[in-house]
Design a protein around this motif. Structure first.
Motif: not given
Length: 156
Positions: A52-64
């Protein structure tokens, strides 16, 4: 108050080890030729459910937050691969895309999409033209045989 109580360590918390592992793997995979990278990611996406968009955004923020290289302007390939791998470790897969920016500055770019939207990108979807996309439904073209064999004994 100490710094430890006010500022969490980078990469600490839930998913910290998962994120660091995905980022380390992304550093290795980013050196692959494009076709081989695509095949490896396509194999990795098998059996996952769409993210989902929310799951992916959370991972994006964690990676960055965990990697300065992934957060940097020129870290798009590392960032997108790390996000895809970290999502896969939780059983999901975003659409991994590699292509070009169609608006200035014209340049190669890699990104992830979920639910038809780019995740964490300043550019709009209309400004990006994908040339390679790895989705959850995709097989590996030209792969011989069937089943769950990962190509053991075959040259990549």
């Amino acid at each position: 108050m100490t710094t430890e109580t006010t500022m969490p360590r980078r990469g600490a918390g839930p998913g910290g080890l998962r994120l660091r592992t995905a980022i380390a793997a992304a550093f290795v995979l980013a050196r692959f030729k494009p076709g081989r990278l695509r095949r490896v990611l396509a194999r990795g996406s098998r059996g996952a459910r769409p993210a989902t968009y929310e799951e992916t955004l959370e991972v994006y923020e964690g990676v960055t937050a965990t990697s300065r290289r992934c957060a940097g302007r020129y870290g798009c390939l590392l960032r997108s691969v790390a996000i895809a791998l970290a999502c896969r470790m939780s059983g999901t897969w975003p659409d991994w895309c590699a292509g070009v920016r169609t608006a200035p500055p014209f340049s190669p770019h890699a990104w992830v999409e979920a639910e038809g939207r780019t995740v964490g990108e300043q550019a709009e979807s209309a400004d990006l033209r994908p040339l390679m996309v790895v989705t959850v439904c995709e097989g590996v073209p030209g792969e011989r045989g069937g089943g769950d064999d990962d190509g053991g004994g075959q040259a990549p």
